[in-house]
Design a protein around this motif. Structure first.
Motif, PDB file in Angstrom:
ATOM      1  N   UNK A   1      13.844  -3.649  73.167  1.00 17.67           N
ATOM      2  CA  UNK A   1      13.992  -3.582  71.717  1.00 17.67           C
ATOM      3  C   UNK A   1      14.841  -4.729  71.191  1.00 17.67           C
ATOM      4  N   UNK A   2      14.410  -5.287  70.050  1.00 16.13           N
ATOM      5  CA  UNK A   2      15.198  -6.287  69.321  1.00 16.13           C
ATOM      6  C   UNK A   2      15.160  -5.940  67.841  1.00 16.13           C
ATOM      7  N   UNK A   3      16.096  -6.533  67.103  1.00 18.54           N
ATOM      8  CA  UNK A   3      16.090  -6.396  65.658  1.00 18.54           C
ATOM      9  C   UNK A   3      15.170  -7.416  65.020  1.00 18.54           C
ATOM     10  N   UNK A   4      14.908  -7.237  63.737  1.00 19.60           N
ATOM     11  CA  UNK A   4      13.999  -8.133  63.032  1.00 19.60           C
ATOM     12  C   UNK A   4      14.534  -9.556  62.990  1.00 19.60           C
TER      13      UNK A   4
ATOM     14  N   UNK B   1       7.222  -3.027  73.649  1.00 21.55           N
ATOM     15  CA  UNK B   1       8.079  -3.948  72.897  1.00 21.55           C
ATOM     16  C   UNK B   1       8.353  -3.343  71.520  1.00 21.55           C
ATOM     17  N   UNK B   2       9.635  -3.117  71.227  1.00 21.80           N
ATOM     18  CA  UNK B   2      10.030  -2.422  70.005  1.00 21.80           C
ATOM     19  C   UNK B   2      10.772  -3.385  69.085  1.00 21.80           C
ATOM     20  N   UNK B   3      10.403  -3.393  67.820  1.00 19.71           N
ATOM     21  CA  UNK B   3      11.104  -4.177  66.810  1.00 19.71           C
ATOM     22  C   UNK B   3      11.678  -3.213  65.774  1.00 19.71           C
ATOM     23  N   UNK B   4      12.982  -3.288  65.573  1.00 16.59           N
ATOM     24  CA  UNK B   4      13.620  -2.502  64.518  1.00 16.59           C
ATOM     25  C   UNK B   4      13.640  -3.357  63.261  1.00 16.59           C
TER      26      UNK B   4
END
Length: 308
Positions: free
Chosen positions: A134-137, A160-163
């Motif tokens: 996960x990563x931030x925008x 793959x996660x995007x916050x």
């Protein structure tokens, strides 16, 4: 299948065999049907559908059950599974690759590469041990990362996660253009524009609506959304604001910090954003578990005191 060779044998497992029908039939029945004579399992399953019932069924069938062997190791191995059952969230590992003065980029945003190739290889190995990365925008926009496991041959890729509260990540980014090849999940707020939701959906991404707290995505809501989708371990790779939001809500279970022998000064981007800490007693604290060299960098691992 072991077939007749299993009859009278001992089965070693890391968790109490399940006693209910889920995506697969009960493990206990399979062991009983196979004629297993003894089961060695270190710990009970904390799922209410199992919790002791699996061991009871085995004993009722005349199978010897031994528990407790390497229980602490098993508890740590299954920590994500237990957290998802008890708190409805996955285990969170936060990775920070920083300078000696805690910076992750220069004042202009340059960050490739602060740490060396051995550290980057270790990060890929760590990604491989988690269900999701996960990563931030902000990181997704600045670095255009692939977030895949590379250098280890054929391997199941983590989700793959995007916050991204507003879904404001370029639609021509690597993550967007490969969403049909390796899963991309976007945790977004209720105020994300409908046309962006449609665009990401059309690219093959999965959209997970989350709650907002103080104008930002609520990290607890994000983790619960991931837990509801079956994620048990998530590897967070920043940036600084996402790291701060997780730390401020006491949601980081383990820290992997890679420190390079370089300094960037106060104008560089900090590895952890503002936490609002006025007194030392309020600061998040972790217990040091290991320190090792990684090429010319230092790799240190920290863990919550209640996680062993």
């Amino acid at each position: 299948m072991a077939g007749e060779a299993a009859r009278g044998a001992t089965a070693y497992v890391t968790l109490e065999p399940c006693s209910h029908t889920g995506q697969t039939p009960p493990c206990t029945q399979a062991l009983i049907s196979a004629g297993i004579a003894r089961v060695v399992a270190p710990i009970n399953d904390n799922d209410d559908r199992v919790s002791g019932r699996g061991f009871d069924q085995l004993r009722a069938a005349g199978i010897e059950v031994s528990t407790g062997l390497m229980a602490q190791e098993a508890l740590l191995d299954h920590a994500g599974f237990f957290l998802r059952n008890s708190q409805e969230r996955p285990w969170v590992t936060l990775k920070l690759a920083m300078t000696l003065d805690g910076r992750i980029a220069t004042a202009t945003g340059e960050s490739k590469w602060i740490t060396g190739a051995p550290s980057r290889k270790k990060v890929h190995a760590l990604r491989a041990t988690h269900d999701a990365v996960m990563v931030g925008a902000g990181t997704a926009r600045a670095d255009d990362p692939a977030l895949t496991v590379r250098g280890f041959g054929a391997h199941r890729q983590p989700v793959r996660v995007i916050a991204s509260r507003l879904l404001d990540v370029p639609l021509m980014s690597q993550l967007a253009q490969t969403a049909r090849d390796v899963p991309v999940w976007l945790c977004h707020g209720p105020d994300a524009r409908p046309e962006l939701r449609t665009a990401w959906d059309g690219l093959g991404a999965t959209l997970l609506p989350c709650q907002i707290n103080a104008g930002r995505l609520d990290p607890s809501s994000v983790l619960q959304a991931l837990g509801a989708k079956g994620i048990t371990r998530v590897f967070c790779e920043g940036g600084g604001q996402l790291a701060a939001s997780l730390l401020s809500q006491d949601l980081v279970d383990e820290l992997h910090v890679f420190t390079a022998g370089v300094g960037l000064g106060a104008e560089g981007h900090p590895g952890i954003g503002a936490l609002g800490v006025d007194h030392l007693v309020e600061a998040p604290r972790f217990q040091l578990k290991s320190v090792s060299s990684c090429g010319e960098d230092i790799h240190h691992v920290w863990r919550r005191s209640d996680q062993g």
